[in-house]
Design an enzyme around this catalytic site. Structure first.
Site, PDB file in Angstrom:
ATOM      1  N   TYR A 178      -4.420  17.879 -10.656  1.00  0.00           N
ATOM      2  CA  TYR A 178      -5.146  16.508 -10.034  1.00  0.00           C
ATOM      3  C   TYR A 178      -6.304  15.900 -10.820  1.00  0.00           C
ATOM      4  CZ  TYR A 178      -7.459  13.930  -6.240  1.00  0.00           C
ATOM      5  OH  TYR A 178      -8.113  12.738  -5.496  1.00  0.00           O
ATOM      6  N   ILE A 238       0.921  -1.263   0.044  1.00  0.00           N
ATOM      7  CA  ILE A 238      -0.092  -0.047  -0.057  1.00  0.00           C
ATOM      8  C   ILE A 238       0.914   1.342   0.102  1.00  0.00           C
ATOM      9  CG2 ILE A 238      -1.810   1.312   1.082  1.00  0.00           C
ATOM     10  CD1 ILE A 238      -2.547  -1.524   2.606  1.00  0.00           C
ATOM     11  N   VAL A 268     -13.920  11.378   1.278  1.00  0.00           N
ATOM     12  CA  VAL A 268     -13.237  10.582   2.521  1.00  0.00           C
ATOM     13  C   VAL A 268     -12.804  11.684   3.369  1.00  0.00           C
ATOM     14  CG1 VAL A 268     -12.013   8.814   3.394  1.00  0.00           C
ATOM     15  CG2 VAL A 268     -12.928   8.255   1.098  1.00  0.00           C
ATOM     16  N   ASN A 286      -2.437   4.140  -3.337  1.00  0.00           N
ATOM     17  CA  ASN A 286      -3.210   4.933  -2.778  1.00  0.00           C
ATOM     18  C   ASN A 286      -2.596   6.368  -2.516  1.00  0.00           C
ATOM     19  OD1 ASN A 286      -5.357   5.823  -0.559  1.00  0.00           O
ATOM     20  ND2 ASN A 286      -3.157   5.937   0.436  1.00  0.00           N
ATOM     21  N   LYS A 293      -5.485  11.852 -12.291  1.00  0.00           N
ATOM     22  CA  LYS A 293      -6.557  10.916 -11.958  1.00  0.00           C
ATOM     23  C   LYS A 293      -7.288  10.212 -13.151  1.00  0.00           C
ATOM     24  CE  LYS A 293      -6.140  10.575  -7.618  1.00  0.00           C
ATOM     25  NZ  LYS A 293      -5.556   9.340  -7.069  1.00  0.00           N
ATOM     26  N   THR A 342     -10.257  13.104   5.126  1.00  0.00           N
ATOM     27  CA  THR A 342      -8.919  12.963   5.527  1.00  0.00           C
ATOM     28  C   THR A 342      -8.335  14.265   5.428  1.00  0.00           C
ATOM     29  OG1 THR A 342      -8.531  12.878   3.023  1.00  0.00           O
ATOM     30  CG2 THR A 342      -8.960  10.607   4.092  1.00  0.00           C
TER      31      THR A 342
END
Length: 254
Positions: free
Chosen positions: A158, A6, A193, A89, A162, A195
């Protein structure tokens, strides 16, 4: 014991994924710039094993050597068969600014971490594990984003990176094909999420990121996934295998 590699395991979704997998008696190799002492302590009290590999995914070289060291270190488990899964990730959001105002070095690092590193690490992973193809189930999971499909003012790097990751997924799937021993690959957007990345968004000047109010409202109304919720659902999706080679998925649709 299954093995999970990961990237970006020191916090957020990566940390939650590592924690969940350790509790299930897996071997987890975390790749990031900084260590996570909590995961190391957790590994000391559960059957799973955690190894930390310090590596800056924003650097221009060394990715093959990094992956070679990891594959060599898990040789015993992979020789016994089971699952060997690479989860890309790690990610960075900045610079948050219109492209004409964005810092050149930040733009370059964004693409390096979000796209170039997964490209290089996947290439190394496939090459180094080819000899394992008949006895080990190899899977590559790319953590994508809704930004791969929707353009945002201030997120040009970004969004582009992606979107590139999703296309990388499709290309690798086409190359690997549908054979019994092919490495399987999937791209999964985990949703919004809660974060540090979300904190960064909410702390940005609205002039640089006009969509900021939407993300502030998601936090205010409790509509963000916790890292643990996202990790649990993502692991279930990956493991059930109910997806096609090269699929581009969004957890919010599942």
């Amino acid at each position: 014991m299954d093995v999970y590699i990961i990237t970006g395991s020191s916090r957020g979704l990566g940390e939650a994924l590592a924690e969940r997998l350790l509790l299930e008696n897996n071997r987890v190799v975390g790749v990031s710039r900084t260590s996570n002492e909590r995961l190391a302590e957790l590994a000391g009290s559960v059957p799973g094993r955690f190894d930390f590999v310090p590596f800056d995914l924003g650097r221009a070289d060394g990715h093959y050597e990094c992956m070679a060291g990891i594959i060599d270190s898990v040789r015993m488990e992979t020789n016994a068969g089971g699952r060997l899964t690479l989860i890309h990730n790690a990610g960075v959001l900045g610079p948050i600014a219109q492209l004409s105002l964005a810092d050149e070095a930040e733009l370059a690092r964004n693409v390096q971490v979000n796209l170039t590193a997964p490209l290089l690490m996947t290439s190394a992973f496939l090459r180094l594990t080819e000899e394992l193809r008949e006895r080990t189930v190899r899977t590559i999971v790319n953590i994508s984003s809704g930004a791969a499909k929707k353009p945002y003012i201030g997120w040009s790097a970004y969004c582009a990176a992606k979107a590139g990751m999703d296309m990388l997924t499709r290309c690798v799937a086409a190359e690997q094909g549908e054979g019994a021993h092919a490495a399987r690959i999937v791209s999964i957007a985990p949703g919004v999420v809660d974060t540090a990345m979300q904190e960064q968004i909410r702390g940005t000047d609205e002039a640089r990121f006009p969509s900021k109010p939407r993300f502030v409202e998601l936090k205010r109304t409790g509509k963000l996934f916790s890292p643990q919720e996202a990790a649990d659902k993502l692991i279930r999706v990956v493991r059930n295998g109910d997806w096609k080679q090269g699929d581009i998925l969004d957890l919010r649709d599942l």
